[in-house]
Design a protein around this motif. Structure first.
Motif, PDB file in Angstrom:
ATOM      1  N   ALA A 164       0.827  -1.212   0.000  1.00 28.91           N
ATOM      2  CA  ALA A 164       0.000   0.000   0.000  1.00 28.91           C
ATOM      3  C   ALA A 164       0.856   1.254   0.000  1.00 28.91           C
ATOM      4  CB  ALA A 164      -0.969  -0.007   1.184  1.00 28.91           C
ATOM      5  N   GLY A 165       1.962   1.192  -0.719  1.00 30.64           N
ATOM      6  CA  GLY A 165       2.726   2.408  -1.000  1.00 30.64           C
ATOM      7  C   GLY A 165       2.040   3.121  -2.159  1.00 30.64           C
ATOM      8  N   ASN A 166       2.652   4.196  -2.646  1.00 32.16           N
ATOM      9  CA  ASN A 166       1.999   4.938  -3.730  1.00 32.16           C
ATOM     10  C   ASN A 166       1.756   4.087  -4.968  1.00 32.16           C
ATOM     11  OD1 ASN A 166       1.293   7.482  -2.775  1.00 32.16           O
ATOM     12  ND2 ASN A 166       3.448   8.136  -2.799  1.00 32.16           N
ATOM     13  N   ILE A 167       2.724   3.229  -5.308  1.00 29.06           N
ATOM     14  CA  ILE A 167       2.546   2.411  -6.512  1.00 29.06           C
ATOM     15  C   ILE A 167       1.377   1.454  -6.342  1.00 29.06           C
ATOM     16  CG2 ILE A 167       3.623   0.687  -8.023  1.00 29.06           C
ATOM     17  CD1 ILE A 167       6.280   2.104  -7.578  1.00 29.06           C
ATOM     18  N   VAL A 180     -11.044  -4.005 -13.606  1.00 21.90           N
ATOM     19  CA  VAL A 180     -10.581  -5.153 -12.823  1.00 21.90           C
ATOM     20  C   VAL A 180     -11.065  -4.976 -11.376  1.00 21.90           C
ATOM     21  CG1 VAL A 180      -8.566  -6.433 -11.989  1.00 21.90           C
ATOM     22  CG2 VAL A 180      -8.541  -5.402 -14.264  1.00 21.90           C
ATOM     23  N   GLU A 181     -11.529  -6.070 -10.773  1.00 17.75           N
ATOM     24  CA  GLU A 181     -11.928  -5.991  -9.375  1.00 17.75           C
ATOM     25  C   GLU A 181     -10.689  -6.172  -8.502  1.00 17.75           C
ATOM     26  OE1 GLU A 181     -14.811  -8.227  -6.154  1.00 17.75           O
ATOM     27  OE2 GLU A 181     -14.869  -8.884  -8.246  1.00 17.75           O
ATOM     28  N   VAL A 182     -10.417  -5.223  -7.639  1.00 16.95           N
ATOM     29  CA  VAL A 182      -9.301  -5.364  -6.699  1.00 16.95           C
ATOM     30  C   VAL A 182      -9.876  -5.923  -5.399  1.00 16.95           C
ATOM     31  CG1 VAL A 182      -7.417  -4.195  -5.485  1.00 16.95           C
ATOM     32  CG2 VAL A 182      -8.061  -3.453  -7.789  1.00 16.95           C
ATOM     33  N   ALA A 183      -9.562  -7.205  -5.110  1.00 10.82           N
ATOM     34  CA  ALA A 183     -10.151  -7.879  -3.954  1.00 10.82           C
ATOM     35  C   ALA A 183      -9.732  -7.204  -2.656  1.00 10.82           C
ATOM     36  CB  ALA A 183      -9.736  -9.349  -3.950  1.00 10.82           C
ATOM     37  N   ALA A 184      -8.459  -6.831  -2.587  1.00  8.16           N
ATOM     38  CA  ALA A 184      -7.949  -6.145  -1.397  1.00  8.16           C
ATOM     39  C   ALA A 184      -6.554  -5.617  -1.688  1.00  8.16           C
ATOM     40  CB  ALA A 184      -7.881  -7.093  -0.201  1.00  8.16           C
ATOM     41  N   ILE A 185      -6.170  -4.620  -0.911  1.00  4.06           N
ATOM     42  CA  ILE A 185      -4.778  -4.177  -0.906  1.00  4.06           C
ATOM     43  C   ILE A 185      -4.242  -4.570   0.463  1.00  4.06           C
ATOM     44  CG2 ILE A 185      -3.198  -2.212  -1.031  1.00  4.06           C
ATOM     45  CD1 ILE A 185      -5.404  -0.674  -2.549  1.00  4.06           C
ATOM     46  N   ILE A 186      -3.203  -5.398   0.503  1.00  5.94           N
ATOM     47  CA  ILE A 186      -2.635  -5.759   1.798  1.00  5.94           C
ATOM     48  C   ILE A 186      -1.277  -5.095   1.953  1.00  5.94           C
ATOM     49  CG2 ILE A 186      -3.913  -7.931   2.018  1.00  5.94           C
ATOM     50  CD1 ILE A 186      -1.298  -9.382   1.210  1.00  5.94           C
ATOM     51  N   GLU A 187      -0.958  -4.773   3.192  1.00  2.00           N
ATOM     52  CA  GLU A 187       0.284  -4.041   3.479  1.00  2.00           C
ATOM     53  C   GLU A 187       0.888  -4.621   4.749  1.00  2.00           C
ATOM     54  OE1 GLU A 187       2.282  -1.368   2.242  1.00  2.00           O
ATOM     55  OE2 GLU A 187       3.391  -2.022   3.995  1.00  2.00           O
ATOM     56  N   ALA A 188       2.153  -5.042   4.663  1.00  2.00           N
ATOM     57  CA  ALA A 188       2.790  -5.674   5.816  1.00  2.00           C
ATOM     58  C   ALA A 188       3.021  -4.683   6.954  1.00  2.00           C
ATOM     59  CB  ALA A 188       4.114  -6.301   5.389  1.00  2.00           C
ATOM     60  N   ALA A 189       3.330  -3.450   6.600  1.00  2.22           N
ATOM     61  CA  ALA A 189       3.586  -2.432   7.632  1.00  2.22           C
ATOM     62  C   ALA A 189       2.282  -2.114   8.380  1.00  2.22           C
ATOM     63  CB  ALA A 189       4.151  -1.170   6.985  1.00  2.22           C
ATOM     64  N   PRO A 190       2.421  -1.545   9.582  1.00  2.11           N
ATOM     65  CA  PRO A 190       1.202  -1.237  10.344  1.00  2.11           C
ATOM     66  C   PRO A 190       0.403  -0.063   9.783  1.00  2.11           C
ATOM     67  CG  PRO A 190       3.177  -0.664  11.602  1.00  2.11           C
ATOM     68  CD  PRO A 190       3.648  -1.344  10.361  1.00  2.11           C
ATOM     69  N   ARG A 191       0.995   0.681   8.827  1.00  2.00           N
ATOM     70  CA  ARG A 191       0.194   1.768   8.239  1.00  2.00           C
ATOM     71  C   ARG A 191       0.467   1.908   6.744  1.00  2.00           C
ATOM     72  NH1 ARG A 191       3.178   7.380   9.960  1.00  2.00           N
ATOM     73  NH2 ARG A 191       5.249   6.643   9.470  1.00  2.00           N
ATOM     74  N   ILE A 192      -0.462   2.621   6.099  1.00  4.23           N
ATOM     75  CA  ILE A 192      -0.380   2.837   4.658  1.00  4.23           C
ATOM     76  C   ILE A 192       0.845   3.690   4.350  1.00  4.23           C
ATOM     77  CG2 ILE A 192      -1.546   3.993   2.724  1.00  4.23           C
ATOM     78  CD1 ILE A 192      -4.215   3.267   4.223  1.00  4.23           C
ATOM     79  N   GLY A 193       1.615   3.252   3.356  1.00  2.00           N
ATOM     80  CA  GLY A 193       2.858   3.968   3.053  1.00  2.00           C
ATOM     81  C   GLY A 193       2.680   5.144   2.110  1.00  2.00           C
ATOM     82  N   GLY A 194       1.659   5.081   1.253  1.00  2.00           N
ATOM     83  CA  GLY A 194       1.501   6.109   0.216  1.00  2.00           C
ATOM     84  C   GLY A 194       0.719   7.315   0.696  1.00  2.00           C
ATOM     85  N   TYR A 195       0.511   8.252  -0.230  1.00  2.00           N
ATOM     86  CA  TYR A 195      -0.281   9.453   0.082  1.00  2.00           C
ATOM     87  C   TYR A 195      -1.712   9.052   0.433  1.00  2.00           C
ATOM     88  CZ  TYR A 195       3.404  12.249  -2.137  1.00  2.00           C
ATOM     89  OH  TYR A 195       4.598  12.841  -2.472  1.00  2.00           O
ATOM     90  N   LEU A 196      -2.275   9.701   1.452  1.00  2.02           N
ATOM     91  CA  LEU A 196      -3.643   9.375   1.860  1.00  2.02           C
ATOM     92  C   LEU A 196      -4.670   9.800   0.806  1.00  2.02           C
ATOM     93  CD1 LEU A 196      -3.565   9.931   5.717  1.00  2.02           C
ATOM     94  CD2 LEU A 196      -3.492   7.791   4.423  1.00  2.02           C
ATOM     95  N   VAL A 197      -4.318  10.767  -0.047  1.00  7.33           N
ATOM     96  CA  VAL A 197      -5.205  11.151  -1.157  1.00  7.33           C
ATOM     97  C   VAL A 197      -5.483   9.929  -2.037  1.00  7.33           C
ATOM     98  CG1 VAL A 197      -5.456  12.674  -3.147  1.00  7.33           C
ATOM     99  CG2 VAL A 197      -4.184  13.448  -1.157  1.00  7.33           C
ATOM    100  N   HIS A 198      -4.399   9.181  -2.353  1.00  2.54           N
ATOM    101  CA  HIS A 198      -4.553   7.986  -3.196  1.00  2.54           C
ATOM    102  C   HIS A 198      -5.310   6.893  -2.442  1.00  2.54           C
ATOM    103  CE1 HIS A 198      -2.184   9.674  -6.319  1.00  2.54           C
ATOM    104  NE2 HIS A 198      -1.029   9.603  -5.690  1.00  2.54           N
ATOM    105  N   ALA A 199      -4.995   6.727  -1.156  1.00  8.39           N
ATOM    106  CA  ALA A 199      -5.642   5.688  -0.352  1.00  8.39           C
ATOM    107  C   ALA A 199      -7.147   5.956  -0.268  1.00  8.39           C
ATOM    108  CB  ALA A 199      -5.029   5.633   1.040  1.00  8.39           C
TER     109      ALA A 199
END
Lengths: 370, 119
Positions: A164-167, A180-199
């Protein structure tokens, strides 16, 4: 020796025509230097050609423009300069002790020698070790973007995004746009790495973002039929009993990039390991020059960031390379100051925290080494 | 399980194989490369090296920053055999090399001129 390819000389060779290389060639060319800009692809722009979203966040002149349009605009400016030559489908393969750069073009090995070299070779994607990670349907995010945005091919019907980084966030958005259906975005870190605008954008589309999760296994025999994801603890170890099965026909890995710096290793530029910048990166000063005089770096090759900072670093490398060669850059001090302050602004705020830490480490190592 | 985790896609090396080598005492990327060919395929180690370095680091307790990495030599990508051999004056100068391998310059004796001029 009869038949041996001659060495072709010029002022500045820029390797890579992505955001960094394009700006380096433009700025070096504007100062009047003879510039050769090479890229292995049949088009300029590098990763910009896949960026269908509008750029934002910086006061830079290209904010509000879509990535692929930025590439076209800069290329058009370069094409107006008679002293800059763009050579496409030209892959730099080696840098030798005598300063000769070998380039594969149309099946021939050409030899070039530049008084200065700007290495703007970009990055490569990182891979992730998990069970069945060699199944067809396990993609890097770069491949997914190339299929969709360059060739117009859908990579999957239902996909799991890892990272869940910017890419990871941007490619998820583009996947949804493409149907395309995106089932989920999983991220190993405890928080989203990318810009919150994109999230927020992908969340509004109903895509769940699950932090603290990793992929354990891809399912399927001939190709991906699903994936098992699980929680990880603070030591990055999987937590038993937290497995979730997700039905997808592809897994997209957006787990980070590393600098592509083989030519820099060959040029004996001192390399240091800085995880915040993507792994092994070249030592370089504020003006993008490496400890090997007249070899400059810019963009992801200098450390992983994003396209806007790559363009700024490219400009910096371009004006500094030509001033070192004795060309006068109009209003040099102000231009340099402006680029440096733009870069500083870009790296401010919580998202720039990692970059700032990485660059601070780079400075410490440089001062110890030089 | 670890057998199904591929670390080096070019040479098809699994995580289990890397961990076996570590247990046998091969704790440098260079040694592992020489034994398993990791890093000698088309991607030249871009995929596997970061993963193997992390494995070495967690096995030996030494930070990745302190681990030695193999030399990077030219060429960094694939080139045709004919290009390595240089420009032939005739096909016979390279016995055993099929003309197709010598590619487009098998009949040419003229020095190559690039199809463009530099500023």
């Amino acid at each position: 020796m009869e038949g041996e390819t001659q060495v072709i000389s010029c002022d500045v060779i820029v390797i890579g025509a992505g955001p960094a290389g394009l700006m380096a060639a433009l700025r070096a060319g504007e100062a009047g230097a003879g510039v050769l800009l090479i890229d292995r692809e049949p088009f300029t722009g590098g990763q910009l050609v896949k960026q269908t979203h509008r750029f934002f966040g910086s006061k830079h002149q290209y904010a509000g423009t879509r990535g692929f349009d930025i590439a076209v605009r800069i290329t058009e400016k370069i094409e107006c300069l008679k002293n800059v030559k763009i050579l496409l489908e030209a892959t730099a393969l080696g840098y030798y002790e005598d300063g000769v750069l070998t380039v594969l073009h149309e099946g021939r090995m050409l030899k070039f020698k530049g008084k200065a070299i700007v290495v703007a070779t970009g990055a490569h994607e990182r891979f992730l070790p998990f069970e069945n990670n060699d199944l067809p349907g396990v993609y890097g995010a770069g491949a997914v973007q190339t299929l969709m945005n360059v060739y117009g091919v859908l990579p999957a019907k239902r996909i799991l995004m890892v990272g869940a980084g910017n890419i990871g966030l941007i490619v998820s958005y583009q996947l949804v746009q493409a149907g395309v259906e995106v089932a989920a975005i999983i991220e190993a870190a405890p928080r989203i790495g990318g810009y919150l605008v994109h999230a927020s954008k992908v969340r509004r589309l109903g895509v769940p973002i699950m932090t603290g999760y990793t992929i354990k296994r891809a399912l399927g025999k001939e190709c991906v039929r699903g994936a098992i994801i699980c929680k990880i603890d603070e030591n990055w170890n999987p937590v038993e009993g937290t497995e979730i099965k997700i039905e997808v026909d592809a897994v997209c890995l957006a787990v980070g990039l590393s600098s592509l710096c083989e030519l820099l290793w060959q040029a004996e530029v001192p390399m240091v390991y800085i995880p915040e910048l993507g792994g092994h990166v070249p030592l370089r000063n504020e003006d993008m020059e490496t400890p090997v005089e007249r070899i400059y770096v810019a963009g992801d090759a200098a450390g992983i960031e994003e396209a806007t900072s790559a363009m700024l670093e490219g400009e910096l490398a371009g004006i500094n390379a030509v001033s070192k060669l004795g060309y006068s850059v109009e209003d040099y001090a102000n231009k340099r100051g402006k680029i440096l302050s733009d870069l500083k602004n870009l790296r401010s705020g919580p998202v720039g925290e990692k970059i700032r830490a990485g660059l601070a480490r780079l400075r410490t190592l440089r001062n110890g080494n030089l | 399980m670890d057998r199904d985790i591929i670390v080096c896609r070019c040479e098809d090396v699994s995580l289990a194989e890397i961990r076996e080598l570590l247990r046998e005492g091969y704790t440098s990327l260079d040694e592992i490369k020489r034994i398993k060919r990791c890093g000698m395929g088309p991607c030249q180690g871009k995929t596997c090296a970061p993963i193997i370095l992390k494995e070495i680091s967690s096995f030996t307790g030494r930070p990745v920053a302190e681990l030695a990495v193999p030399s990077v030599r030219p060429p960094v990508g694939g080139i045709k055999l004919g290009e390595i051999l240089g420009q032939p004056d005739s096909g016979s100068a390279y016995p055993g090399v099929p003309p197709s391998a010598l590619n487009r310059y098998s009949s040419s004796t003229k020095p190559y001129r690039p199809p463009f001029c530099l500023p």
